[in-house]
Design a protein around this motif. Structure first.
Motif: not given
Length: 276
Positions: A169-190
């Motif tokens: 759970v701690l690592l999952a929270g940290a992943l929310q701040f990553s550039a990897w997460k931001a890139r995939h989220l942007a692709c989902c919203r495009a």
């Protein structure tokens, strides 16, 4: 002759407009019905899994029996049952944000095809999307079953599961701040800019499914370690996924979710340390 051609063209445009309008009303209605059906099926499955019970494990936690063959079932049947449960559960969790993705696709290609053709293309996008989630469900079961087998075999490993859950759970929270997460989220919203043909629709569905699975990886991991059959946790993860996909500032929402997940992970780790 040109006046007649213009009249015929205008009639066709009006017919297409009426057809598209009807299709536009049908699409959200279908999405709502599918969402309701998936929620009802998820509740039924949750009740069925609760009836199966759980196996008490060293370390003060209980293992769900969804990972192991019971009542004489084979591994293949157990895996098929899990994937079936996984797809129904993911449908309930993903449909609110998936409906918006499909609506964007329909807006992008709808002006170039007839309503009947648009419906078929939308279906192909949907099938491609869920093909990714079916594959992910099979992979999750393989990993979960392997871990369950090891935990049953080695008590020392089983005792560390509560601490490991907190770390996940701690690592999952940290992943929310990553550039990897931001890139995939942007692709989902495009909004897509693609051709309106069957092959492209399939590829688009698969591509969005991959981005979606990657974007949800941390939140899905949290659900798996905290309790895949926990309806409250499922509702929390569904709300988080929907908010970061549909809110005006999805990246900010994702970071806020990350903060809450990190706090939850630290709390779980502290509880596990105290219980040792």
């Amino acid at each position: 002759m040109s006046a007649l051609a213009r009249t015929v063209r205008a009639d066709r445009e009006r017919a297409a407009s009426r057809s598209a309008s009807g299709s536009g009303f049908a699409f959200p209605g279908i999405c709502v019905l599918l969402f309701i059906a998936s929620v009802v099926a998820t509740l039924a499955q949750s009740a069925s899994m609760a009836a199966m019970g759980a196996l008490p494990m060293p370390g003060g936690w209980s293992m769900s029996m969804i990972w192991m063959p019971t009542c004489g079932r084979t591994w293949a049947r157990t895996a098929a049952s899990f994937v079936d449960m996984w797809i129904v559960m993911m449908a309930a969790m993903m449909l609110p944000s998936l409906a918006r993705m499909l609506a964007r696709y329909r807006e992008a290609v709808g002006s170039r095809v007839r309503a009947s053709r648009l419906a078929l293309l939308t279906l192909r996008v949907d099938v491609g999307y869920w093909a990714v989630w079916i594959a992910s469900g099979a992979a999750v079961f393989a990993l979960g079953a392997a871990l369950a087998t090891l935990e049953l075999r080695w008590q020392a490993l089983a005792r560390e599961v509560p601490l490991a859950a907190g770390l996940v759970v701690l690592l999952a929270g940290a992943l929310q701040f990553s550039a990897w997460k931001a890139r995939h989220l942007a692709c989902c919203r495009a909004t897509p800019r693609i051709a309106a043909d069957a092959a492209t629709a399939w590829r688009y569905g698969v591509r969005v499914g991959i981005h979606c699975a990657c974007c949800c990886a941390g939140l899905t991991a949290m659900l798996l370690v905290v309790g895949i059959t926990d309806l409250r946790m499922m509702a929390v993860v569904t709300a988080a996924i929907t908010a970061e996909r549909l809110a005006p500032d999805g990246a900010r929402i994702a970071r806020l979710i990350g903060v809450m997940a990190i706090c939850s992970g630290l709390l779980l780790i502290a509880q596990a340390a105290i219980a040792r």
